[in-house]
Design a protein around this motif. Structure first.
Motif, short mmCIF file in Angstrom:
data_model
loop_
_atom_site.label_atom_id
_atom_site.label_comp_id
_atom_site.label_asym_id
_atom_site.label_seq_id
_atom_site.Cartn_x
_atom_site.Cartn_y
_atom_site.Cartn_z
N LEU A 1 0.46 17.79 1.28
CA LEU A 1 1.94 18.01 0.65
C LEU A 1 3.09 18.05 1.74
CD1 LEU A 1 1.27 20.22 -2.36
CD2 LEU A 1 2.44 17.69 -2.40
N LYS A 2 2.69 18.85 2.83
CA LYS A 2 3.48 18.98 4.14
C LYS A 2 3.43 17.67 5.00
CE LYS A 2 5.14 21.42 7.83
NZ LYS A 2 5.39 20.09 8.72
N SER A 3 2.39 16.90 4.96
CA SER A 3 2.76 15.51 5.34
C SER A 3 3.64 14.62 4.50
CB SER A 3 1.32 14.76 5.56
OG SER A 3 0.33 15.52 6.41
N LEU A 4 3.55 14.75 3.44
CA LEU A 4 4.41 13.86 2.46
C LEU A 4 5.75 14.38 2.93
CD1 LEU A 4 4.64 11.92 -0.37
CD2 LEU A 4 4.66 14.19 -1.29
N SER A 5 6.20 15.88 2.90
CA SER A 5 7.45 16.14 3.27
C SER A 5 8.03 15.64 4.58
CB SER A 5 7.40 17.66 3.11
OG SER A 5 8.75 17.97 3.52
N ASP A 6 6.94 15.40 5.66
CA ASP A 6 7.49 15.16 6.93
C ASP A 6 7.81 13.50 6.65
OD1 ASP A 6 7.14 17.51 7.68
OD2 ASP A 6 5.14 17.23 8.59
N ALA A 7 6.81 12.71 6.15
CA ALA A 7 7.10 11.61 5.96
C ALA A 7 8.48 11.04 5.15
CB ALA A 7 5.91 10.87 5.14
N ALA A 8 8.89 11.74 4.26
CA ALA A 8 10.03 11.70 3.48
C ALA A 8 11.22 11.67 4.30
CB ALA A 8 10.15 12.44 2.17
N SER B 1 9.44 13.47 -1.68
CA SER B 1 8.85 14.78 -1.74
C SER B 1 9.50 15.54 -2.57
CB SER B 1 9.20 15.43 -0.14
OG SER B 1 10.25 15.73 0.14
N PHE B 2 8.76 16.78 -2.90
CA PHE B 2 9.61 17.71 -3.86
C PHE B 2 9.25 19.12 -3.68
CE2 PHE B 2 5.56 15.72 -5.03
CZ PHE B 2 4.86 16.92 -5.29
N ASP B 3 9.95 20.16 -4.25
CA ASP B 3 9.62 21.40 -4.08
C ASP B 3 8.21 21.80 -5.00
OD1 ASP B 3 9.74 23.95 -3.30
OD2 ASP B 3 11.67 24.46 -4.46
N TYR C 1 0.91 -1.36 -0.09
CA TYR C 1 -0.10 -0.02 -0.16
C TYR C 1 0.85 1.32 -0.07
CZ TYR C 1 -2.83 3.79 1.73
OH TYR C 1 -3.52 4.73 1.91
N ASN C 2 0.59 2.17 -0.83
CA ASN C 2 1.17 3.53 -1.02
C ASN C 2 0.17 4.43 -0.91
OD1 ASN C 2 2.46 5.74 -1.87
ND2 ASN C 2 3.72 4.96 -3.26
N PRO C 3 0.13 5.31 0.07
CA PRO C 3 -0.80 6.27 0.41
C PRO C 3 -1.12 7.52 -0.72
CG PRO C 3 0.86 6.46 1.84
CD PRO C 3 0.99 5.51 1.23
N THR D 1 -2.56 12.09 -8.31
CA THR D 1 -1.60 12.01 -9.68
C THR D 1 -0.57 13.13 -9.15
OG1 THR D 1 -2.88 14.20 -10.46
CG2 THR D 1 -3.68 11.79 -10.92
N PHE D 2 -0.74 13.90 -8.29
CA PHE D 2 0.46 15.23 -8.01
C PHE D 2 1.41 14.60 -7.17
CE2 PHE D 2 1.99 19.20 -6.43
CZ PHE D 2 2.58 19.76 -7.56
N MET D 3 0.94 14.17 -5.87
CA MET D 3 1.91 13.77 -4.95
C MET D 3 2.80 12.56 -5.21
SD MET D 3 0.12 14.43 -1.14
CE MET D 3 -0.79 12.84 -1.10
#
Length: 498
Positions: free
Chosen positions: A314-321, A329-331, A288-290, A295-297
């Motif tokens: 996107l903030k959660s994605l950055s924290d998880a990375a 994550s990305f800019d 599983y990949n949240p 399409t963007f994240m």
């Protein structure tokens, strides 16, 4: 409308914030209520209730007002109750007429004071002189509206013929998110505010690359894997307010050069794999990949139209990375959504779901106005802005980037909103629910263009023919429903769902 899961999540996610809000705003009362401390009951009519709606609304709005106005008790009265519908003995009953039920709440023996609804619903009530104009009270109390987001005020004035009949303390909106890393890697200039769709599509072509599962698409109209070509066409044409059929819903009106151009553009972008297309994944033994369905994240598209909640994700994605090497994550940043040259400056995807108005026959109009002033004033906005997640406060001074991040937050409210449906169109879709199918039947026809089975003109002719057949059935029976292929749905003779 938001799905059930999101509504439930919103309730849970905001419960603590609502409790904190009550304590913090205790000293921010708008002053003593009318008629001093005489006990009052303020009845608020809403389009839908049950299913967690009442609790969420209280947490967000009424709990704070009751705390700071102890002489006021608030009752929430829904026009349609989800729970009653859910547990109804006869599940085959046709959908209730929300507008009719809401009017009943406003004109019955114990009418509601405040009406909370979306702008399309309120427009119908305004056109029928069922709401109180607020401009005189605004002037009398010198209620400051200069700090309110222009797109919110514009949206409110659009439904009131340039007059104010309602206020919305919060609004939800969308912007064009873009992946800076993809643009830098491609050596392409970054998107900017006030771009047209053609400009965005040109950028999308320049950054799209790769093949198969490694394909990076240039643009997507939404974040979710599963968007169809019909969805794209609908979103693309939205700001132009083109008609699918005439004012009486008796004849299709899509077979025009303007519709042909729109359809040609979407079909070609799909053919060239510039627009994101749905991807079917093999679920067997898949971890599983949240972010995979986003399409963007997931990094599958360079630009996407997304709402403000994408900022949080996107903030959660950055924290998880930071702790999970498998997460990338990305800019990123945001600009205004694309617009059409024919409608410059219009295209803001502004949604006012909690717009509040006063019943023209309200028993307690002064208290109703005090309630609306309180929730649309600067004190409430200042506190609410600290906990908002899925929407933004309507006072511009308190709109800041979330979580201390740095992005172009003004992109969410810079454009003017797309005007709501006219009262006539809104009534058509309510009285003739099969009209939605007249639109959706075009999905297969649009796909024929992408598959080179039809030209755009041939597709519109086919849509016109099928649509006219369906409109004729609706004219015979306004409640006619249709199967996916456009043939009338005939319920089983024994009354079961079938």
């Amino acid at each position: 409308m938001k799905n059930g899961f999101k509504k439930t999540y919103k309730i849970l996610a905001t419960s603590l914030a609502a409790v904190m809000l009550t304590g913090m705003i205790a000293g921010c009362s708008s002053g003593s209520n009318t008629d001093n401390d005489k006990p009052k009951v303020l009845r608020i009519g809403m389009t839908y209730g049950g299913g967690g709606n009442d609790q969420y609304f209280r947490q967000q709005f009424t709990d704070v007002y009751e705390y700071t106005h102890p002489n006021v008790t608030i009752e929430i009265v829904p026009a349609v109750n989800y729970d009653q519908m859910r547990y109804s003995e006869n599940q085959n009953n046709e959908q209730p007429d929300v507008i009719k039920s809401l009017k009943g709440l406003m004109t019955g023996s114990n009418p509601v004071d405040v009406v909370v609804a979306d702008t399309s619903t309120l427009k119908r009530l305004i056109d029928e002189n069922m709401l109180k104009q607020l401009d005189p009270m605004i002037q009398e109390d010198k209620f400051d509206t200069s700090d309110m987001v222009p797109s919110v005020i514009d949206g409110i004035k659009q439904i009131g013929n340039n007059n104010i009949y309602a206020f919305s303390p919060t609004f939800s909106s969308s912007a064009l998110f873009y992946n800076k890393d993809i643009f830098k890697k491609a050596g392409v200039e970054m998107p900017k505010d006030d771009m047209t769709y053609d400009e965005v599509f040109n950028l999308a072509r320049r950054v799209a690359k790769g093949q198969g599962k490694d394909r990076v698409y240039g643009f997507s109209f939404n974040r979710y894997n599963g968007s169809t070509a019909y969805d794209d066409l609908s979103r693309y044409s939205d700001a132009l307010q083109l008609k699918y059929f005439d004012a009486k819903a008796e004849k299709m009106t899509m077979n025009t050069p303007q519709w042909e151009k729109l359809l040609s553009t979407i079909a070609q972008l799909r053919k060239d794999k510039i627009l994101f297309e749905s991807q079917q994944n093999n679920q067997q033994n898949q971890v599983y990949n949240p972010v995979e369905s986003d399409t963007f994240m997931s990094g599958k598209t360079a630009m996407v139209i997304g709402d403000v909640n994408l900022v949080n994700e996107l903030k959660s994605l950055s924290d998880a990375a930071k702790t999970n090497k498998k997460i990338k994550s990305f800019d990123w940043d945001v600009v205004t959504v694309p617009t059409h040259p024919e409608k410059p400056g219009i295209g803001g995807d502004v949604y006012l779901s909690n717009t509040m108005a006063i019943n023209a026959t309200a028993p307690n109009p002064e208290t109703a106005w005090d309630f609306i002033k309180f929730l649309n004033g600067p004190e409430w906005a200042k506190i609410k802005a600290r906990s908002t997640t899925y929407d933004m406060v309507s006072r511009k001074s308190f709109i800041k980037p979330l979580n201390g991040m740095n992005y172009n937050v003004a992109a969410f409210y810079k454009l003017k909103p797309v005007p709501p449906l006219s009262s006539n169109d809104e009534k058509l879709y309510t009285d003739k629910p099969g009209l939605y199918s007249v639109r959706y039947v075009g999905q297969t026809i649009i796909q024929d263009v992408i598959d080179n089975k039809k030209t755009p003109k041939e597709a519109l002719q086919a849509w016109e023919t099928k649509g006219n057949q369906m409109l004729l059935e609706i004219k015979k029976n306004p409640k006619t429903q249709f199967q996916p292929d456009g043939t009338p749905y005939i319920p089983p003779a024994d009354g079961t769902k079938g």
